[in-house]
Design an enzyme around this catalytic site. Sequence first.
Site, mmCIF file in Angstrom:
data_model
loop_
_atom_site.group_PDB
_atom_site.id
_atom_site.type_symbol
_atom_site.label_atom_id
_atom_site.label_comp_id
_atom_site.label_asym_id
_atom_site.label_seq_id
_atom_site.Cartn_x
_atom_site.Cartn_y
_atom_site.Cartn_z
ATOM 1 N N ALA A 9 0.845 -1.278 -0.138
ATOM 2 C CA ALA A 9 -0.127 -0.339 -0.306
ATOM 3 C C ALA A 9 1.335 0.734 -0.378
ATOM 4 C CB ALA A 9 -1.190 0.375 1.142
ATOM 5 N N ASP A 90 -6.820 -2.938 -1.759
ATOM 6 C CA ASP A 90 -7.807 -2.762 -2.382
ATOM 7 C C ASP A 90 -9.200 -3.294 -1.380
ATOM 8 O OD1 ASP A 90 -7.207 -3.779 -4.354
ATOM 9 O OD2 ASP A 90 -7.999 -2.157 -5.563
ATOM 10 N N THR A 122 -7.388 -13.081 -21.138
ATOM 11 C CA THR A 122 -6.137 -11.838 -21.520
ATOM 12 C C THR A 122 -5.255 -12.814 -21.531
ATOM 13 O OG1 THR A 122 -7.250 -10.971 -19.438
ATOM 14 C CG2 THR A 122 -7.947 -10.187 -21.226
ATOM 15 N N GLU A 180 0.507 -9.852 -12.998
ATOM 16 C CA GLU A 180 -0.572 -10.249 -13.211
ATOM 17 C C GLU A 180 -0.318 -11.701 -14.647
ATOM 18 O OE1 GLU A 180 -5.399 -10.031 -12.521
ATOM 19 O OE2 GLU A 180 -5.124 -10.679 -14.498
HETATM 20 C C1 GAL Z 1 -9.971 -6.297 -14.542
HETATM 21 C C2 GAL Z 1 -8.914 -6.627 -13.735
HETATM 22 C C3 GAL Z 1 -7.281 -6.173 -13.880
HETATM 23 C C4 GAL Z 1 -6.968 -7.096 -14.791
HETATM 24 C C5 GAL Z 1 -7.657 -7.648 -15.911
HETATM 25 C C6 GAL Z 1 -7.323 -9.080 -16.757
HETATM 26 O O1 GAL Z 1 -10.902 -6.525 -15.127
HETATM 27 O O2 GAL Z 1 -9.737 -4.779 -13.192
HETATM 28 O O3 GAL Z 1 -6.267 -6.049 -12.995
HETATM 29 O O4 GAL Z 1 -7.239 -8.649 -14.273
HETATM 30 O O5 GAL Z 1 -9.523 -7.646 -15.627
HETATM 31 O O6 GAL Z 1 -8.151 -9.295 -17.473
#
Ligand code: GAL
Length: 561
Positions: A9, A90, A122, A180
Amino acid sequence: MKICLLTIATGNYWRFLPVLRASLRRRFLVGHELHHLLFTDREISPSEHLHVVRIEHESWPLPTLRRYEHFCKAGDFIRNHDYCFYLDADMRVDRPVGTEILGELVATRHPYQSFLPPAQMTFERDPRSAACVGLDEGRMYYAGGFNGGTPAAFLTLAETLATAIARDRAAGITARWHDESHLNRYLVDHPPTVSLSPSYCYPEEWYEGGPPAGDEPLVPRIVALRKQHAVVRGPATDSAAAITLDPPRTDRPAVSVVLCTWNPRREVLSRVLESLARQTLAAAEWELVVVDNASYPPVEVALPAGCEIQCRTVVEPVVGLAAARIRGIREARGELLVFVDDDNVLDADYLAEAVAIAETRPDLGAFGGRTSPDFEGDPPAWLRPFYSHLALVECDRDAWSSKTYPNDVLPCGAGMCVRRSLTLAWANDVAADPRRLALGRTGATPLGAEDADLALSCIDRGHATGRFTALHLTHVIPARRLEFDYQVRLAHDLGASYGRLLAMRGDLTLGRRLRIQGRTILGWLGLKHRGPARAIDLAYYQGFLAGAATATATRRGHAGA
Ligand code: GAL
Ligand code: MN
């Protein structure tokens, strides 16, 4: 079990910490030793279970990309625990999170991506990035907000990701979804041993639209708060004052269970108490107030051994459920009052669910849930249409309303949850009004409308009422209550007190009264039900009209006096 929790944070993100901390203390692996390691640029006073590591704030997306470097540096601290988790700042824990999350390598299925066909997820697809996932791999996409495992597994993940991300940065590459994307590359190679549902990364906006329909029911457990990314990730906007988290708990418990009882059957009361002792809501979060409504012999409350619930018994000498409830309300210290009858066996998550609903739905004043029967005898077939007379409520979806009449989702007294301030306001009004005091069930008279009066008073004060599927209790119904004579009397009294209540409140317009009269006539003609059901139906409407008439008469009398 010793659990280590990591959160970063910096910049404006400290603003989320008080909410996160409070919800963790109440609902995250309660009963285990939780050590929270905060990486922050702010001055935050550490406490026994809150440890602070100062790091510099960098501009977005560096704080997220560099997280695994920080975790690697904290390796010694992490290894000193049985499990280690990372959690975004958050977030807010809305429902209990327990040992179901423990495992060697734990990841959370992404709330949006995991519902898509794998080819559309994604993943990073650029072969130049170390996070690249080929189109023929990657079946599941995991969220970056909550993951963990054993210290060994987690640190191996952290080291691998720190190296891969550093390699990308050196090559001037930022993967599509930052760290991620790298996490998802890693999880393709090392599938998690525990794959948590999106309940553990539940977007706050699903509280409005609901989660996508799928095979699994999704309840909000760990909630990803809605935020304005540009503001949160922008320049810090506040003064640099030191922050103290974890204020001492207020002495007001979250919940008071108010259990009013009158000459209870001992074995049924024991079942009720056992169901209270089994609640998943931590004992420190709630209290039990038993109101013994002048029972003979006096009620003795024996909680199962080892149970830490704070419990008090008070005696209310004035017989009547309304008087008993008022007494309970005045004794109760909790923010939310949950009324439990001496024959209501609660599901173990009842209180935890009630708190979650109250906290996330500030519009609600009073609410309840589903009630199913435990019949101590065979219910006759003709009773089916009148289960609601026994406070048996089915509810297959969450529903709420702020209409006084008609309101099909008015909670009934068994298991009703009401905010503290609204119970006090109701108690003050009713205590001063003998007609409303008389609405309640008295001794052996079967049932009253004091619970409807309480729920309606919340609507009068601008709140909604509702019924929620997550709340479930079992109502024990003795064989005597399945008998025809009892049912006729019950229907009549129920109709009478409800008719009286509506008339007293001025909710009975001429149209409504005519509709009730019409149903009575249909009943006489035998058009609605036949056999015993017909008599019960008629008893209800006759009672209703009689009740409405007495209340109208007293109202007129009052007006003239
Ligand atoms: C969004 C999220 C991002 C990421 C993305 C992946 O909804 O806010 O942090 O996870 O999806 O597609
Ligand atoms: Mn009952």
